[in-house]
Design a protein around this motif. Structure first.
Motif, PDB file in Angstrom:
ATOM      1  N   PRO A 114       0.828  -1.188   0.000  1.00  9.30           N
ATOM      2  CA  PRO A 114       0.000   0.000   0.000  1.00  9.30           C
ATOM      3  C   PRO A 114       0.875   1.256   0.000  1.00  9.30           C
ATOM      4  O   PRO A 114       1.893   1.281   0.678  1.00  9.30           O
ATOM      5  N   ASN A 115       0.457   2.248  -0.741  1.00 11.55           N
ATOM      6  CA  ASN A 115       1.341   3.406  -0.874  1.00 11.55           C
ATOM      7  C   ASN A 115       0.874   4.600  -0.059  1.00 11.55           C
ATOM      8  O   ASN A 115       1.206   5.727  -0.370  1.00 11.55           O
ATOM      9  N   ALA A 116       0.112   4.351   0.983  1.00  9.44           N
ATOM     10  CA  ALA A 116      -0.177   5.415   1.939  1.00  9.44           C
ATOM     11  C   ALA A 116      -0.145   4.794   3.324  1.00  9.44           C
ATOM     12  O   ALA A 116      -0.800   3.786   3.561  1.00  9.44           O
ATOM     13  N   GLN A 117       0.655   5.339   4.182  1.00 12.70           N
ATOM     14  CA  GLN A 117       0.669   4.852   5.550  1.00 12.70           C
ATOM     15  C   GLN A 117       1.352   5.841   6.475  1.00 12.70           C
ATOM     16  O   GLN A 117       1.974   6.788   6.035  1.00 12.70           O
ATOM     17  N   ARG A 118       1.166   5.578   7.776  1.00  6.79           N
ATOM     18  CA  ARG A 118       1.877   6.377   8.777  1.00  6.79           C
ATOM     19  C   ARG A 118       3.298   5.847   8.870  1.00  6.79           C
ATOM     20  O   ARG A 118       3.512   4.643   9.040  1.00  6.79           O
ATOM     21  N   LEU A 119       4.257   6.753   8.763  1.00  4.83           N
ATOM     22  CA  LEU A 119       5.664   6.344   8.862  1.00  4.83           C
ATOM     23  C   LEU A 119       6.213   6.588  10.261  1.00  4.83           C
ATOM     24  O   LEU A 119       7.040   5.827  10.742  1.00  4.83           O
ATOM     25  N   GLU A 149       8.944  19.437  -3.963  1.00  9.78           N
ATOM     26  CA  GLU A 149       7.870  19.960  -4.833  1.00  9.78           C
ATOM     27  C   GLU A 149       6.558  20.130  -4.083  1.00  9.78           C
ATOM     28  O   GLU A 149       6.254  19.339  -3.198  1.00  9.78           O
ATOM     29  N   GLU A 150       5.768  21.106  -4.496  1.00  7.67           N
ATOM     30  CA  GLU A 150       4.395  21.263  -3.997  1.00  7.67           C
ATOM     31  C   GLU A 150       3.579  20.035  -4.406  1.00  7.67           C
ATOM     32  O   GLU A 150       3.616  19.638  -5.574  1.00  7.67           O
ATOM     33  N   PRO A 151       2.837  19.446  -3.493  1.00  7.97           N
ATOM     34  CA  PRO A 151       1.977  18.322  -3.906  1.00  7.97           C
ATOM     35  C   PRO A 151       0.834  18.818  -4.784  1.00  7.97           C
ATOM     36  O   PRO A 151       0.460  19.995  -4.709  1.00  7.97           O
ATOM     37  N   ASP A 203       1.423   8.253  -1.448  1.00 11.14           N
ATOM     38  CA  ASP A 203       2.147   8.038  -2.699  1.00 11.14           C
ATOM     39  C   ASP A 203       3.541   8.659  -2.589  1.00 11.14           C
ATOM     40  O   ASP A 203       4.302   8.286  -1.700  1.00 11.14           O
ATOM     41  N   ASN A 204       3.849   9.638  -3.435  1.00  8.85           N
ATOM     42  CA  ASN A 204       5.205  10.193  -3.428  1.00  8.85           C
ATOM     43  C   ASN A 204       5.387  11.390  -2.506  1.00  8.85           C
ATOM     44  O   ASN A 204       6.403  12.080  -2.584  1.00  8.85           O
ATOM     45  N   TRP A 205       4.387  11.665  -1.686  1.00 12.84           N
ATOM     46  CA  TRP A 205       4.489  12.822  -0.809  1.00 12.84           C
ATOM     47  C   TRP A 205       4.423  12.426   0.657  1.00 12.84           C
ATOM     48  O   TRP A 205       3.725  11.462   1.009  1.00 12.84           O
ATOM     49  N   LEU A 206       5.126  13.194   1.479  1.00 14.83           N
ATOM     50  CA  LEU A 206       5.038  13.010   2.921  1.00 14.83           C
ATOM     51  C   LEU A 206       4.309  14.199   3.509  1.00 14.83           C
ATOM     52  O   LEU A 206       4.429  15.329   3.010  1.00 14.83           O
ATOM     53  N   LYS A 218       8.779  13.082  -3.376  1.00 17.01           N
ATOM     54  CA  LYS A 218       8.833  14.270  -4.256  1.00 17.01           C
ATOM     55  C   LYS A 218       8.763  15.545  -3.439  1.00 17.01           C
ATOM     56  O   LYS A 218       9.337  16.556  -3.814  1.00 17.01           O
ATOM     57  N   GLY A 219       8.008  15.482  -2.347  1.00 19.56           N
ATOM     58  CA  GLY A 219       7.879  16.679  -1.517  1.00 19.56           C
ATOM     59  C   GLY A 219       7.418  16.334  -0.118  1.00 19.56           C
ATOM     60  O   GLY A 219       6.887  15.248   0.120  1.00 19.56           O
ATOM     61  N   ILE A 220       7.646  17.274   0.805  1.00 18.47           N
ATOM     62  CA  ILE A 220       7.190  17.091   2.189  1.00 18.47           C
ATOM     63  C   ILE A 220       6.368  18.318   2.570  1.00 18.47           C
ATOM     64  O   ILE A 220       6.868  19.445   2.523  1.00 18.47           O
ATOM     65  N   TYR A 221       5.111  18.081   2.909  1.00 16.87           N
ATOM     66  CA  TYR A 221       4.178  19.167   3.218  1.00 16.87           C
ATOM     67  C   TYR A 221       3.893  19.161   4.716  1.00 16.87           C
ATOM     68  O   TYR A 221       3.715  18.104   5.321  1.00 16.87           O
TER      69      TYR A 221
END
Ligand code: SAH
Length: 411
Positions: free
Chosen positions: A103-108, A181-183, A125-128, A155-158
């Motif tokens: 799964p590509n969404a989870q709490r890290l 990058e901006e999500p 996905d590619n963003w935190l 790709k980016g951290i928001y």
């Protein structure tokens, strides 16, 4: 490292020794060495013996949050090691996180429960998405983001530090891009085989209720076995599902082809997102409803109309924010569950939750029992439910176990 020393009052060392991460002002004898708010401090017993090291904020009732019980420096190496340890635990196997396996969404990072108090990091996905809940974490967030970028290569951290608890630390709410990058306005991720959209700028928490992933999966599993859709011959009529407090549709989307689904939420905005999510999963339009209503009123009306459902999910927001609100919250949970019991078809299911930390699993079960008695129905516990695996609870930190639920078969 600052030279600040926090001396624990004689006889108050036990929770520190037993690795509870919080030190309240009442347990502190003195603070020496003139630390600045947010600094790392060493915690000692009244004789000066080392107990722990953590960060200090005199503005907070929780004056120290402990980072380590070993006499080691809290430096970049410590941070890299601790972040990596938590992230690696989510990805058994060799560096899978680089490939963003599903799964590509989870709490890290789950704050105190990953032994990094005050820090939450979720991945979509590619963003935190990062939440800094305390002063020290706020001060460190740019270097934390840098380390996360090295470890995860997103790709980016928001940042979504727009949460009330920051007031208790003397911090303002804030959000915005921290790194990279901006999500996009909406990120698509996959949960239990379904595509979901998340708006990380405006969504609740970091955007989505990731803590319910395993429970959504279990609902699908249970329904697949028992709803009759896979029976031979199959039932001709789809089972009816009532998804209360639906938010962006999470539980309903699990059953997108298995049930006729009614999503109820007070917020039009989240229902619009839910509708998009159903479309994304190719839902058949006349098999899904979106109703903007207060759930308490809606249930009352449904009972009056004699409506019946095969499965009801009831996942309300937190009713009790502290011990003083427990009684009132209990009345709320009882009212909801009583009406839910009245609306379940014999042999149907109720999946019911509380995310109030102040109400433990035993008390919640007692409240639901009270509702059952008043409804005159019979029910079995099919499964005790809790937060998903990527939201572990430190055994030394029972406060971390906030989500409790019951999957009930109702007769
Ligand atoms: N079950 C959801 C998460 C629920 S969050 C999921 O799996 O993602 C709680 C939701 O309850 C929010 O969307 C909020 O808008 C809604 N809500 C809060 N109070 C409400 C009320 N009285 N009636 C209806 N919806 C309410």
């Amino acid at each position: 490292m600052s030279d600040g020393i926090v001396v624990i009052r004689k006889g108050r060392e036990k929770p520190v020794v037993q690795q509870h991460p919080w030190i309240f002002s009442g347990a502190i004898d003195s603070v020496r060495g003139d630390p600045t708010p947010g600094d790392i401090v060493t915690v000692t017993d009244h004789k000066g013996a080392f107990l722990a090291r953590g960060y200090w904020n005199p503005k907070s009732q929780i004056q120290v949050r402990i980072l380590t019980w070993q006499d080691e420096p809290i430096n970049e190496d410590w941070w890299r090691r601790m972040l990596k340890r938590a992230i690696d635990a989510r990805y058994p196997g060799e560096r899978q996180h680089k490939e963003f396996a599903y799964p590509n969404a989870q709490r890290l990072i789950n704050a105190e429960n990953d032994f990094i108090p005050g820090l939450i990091v979720d991945r979509y996905d590619n963003w935190l998405v990062l939440q800094a809940l305390t002063l020290h974490i706020d001060q460190q967030k740019l270097s934390i983001a840098q380390l996360l970028a090295e470890i995860v290569e997103p790709k980016g951290i928001y940042e979504r530090s727009d949460v009330d608890v920051r007031n208790k630390e003397g911090l303002k709410q804030t959000s915005g891009l921290l790194w990279g990058e901006e999500p996009p306005q909406k990120i698509t991720f996959v949960e239990n085989g379904r595509s979901m959209l998340v708006d990380v700028r405006h969504g609740h928490k970091t955007g989505f209720y990731l803590d319910q992933r395993d429970n959504r999966d279990f609902l699908l599993h249970e329904m697949a076995i028992n709803s009759g859709v896979y029976r031979n011959p199959p039932k001709t009529e789809l089972p009816r599902m009532l998804n209360l407090f639906s938010y962006t549709g999470g539980f309903g989307i699990q059953l997108v082809f298995q049930a006729q689904i009614t999503n109820v939420d007070a917020s039009l905005e989240v229902l619009e997102m839910a509708e998009e999510n159903f479309k994304l999963n190719s839902a058949i339009p006349n098999q899904v409803d979106f109703i903007q209503a207060d759930v308490f009123d809606y249930l009352h009306d449904q009972v009056a109309e004699g409506a019946q459902y095969d499965v009801i999910v009831c996942d309300p927001p937190k009713f009790a924010h502290n011990a003083g609100q427990v009684e009132r919250a209990a009345r709320g949970y009882k009212d909801l569950n009583l009406n839910c019991f009245k609306l379940v078809k014999p042999g149907g299911y109720l999946m019911t939750f509380s995310c109030s930390g102040a109400i433990d699993a035993d008390l919640f079960q007692k409240i639901v029992f009270g509702a059952l008695v008043d409804s005159g129905r019979q029910a079995q516990i099919v499964k005790h439910l809790t937060q998903a695996e990527d939201h572990p609870v430190a055994l030394t930190f029972p406060e971390g176990a906030y989500l409790k639920g019951l999957l009930l078969r109702v007769y």
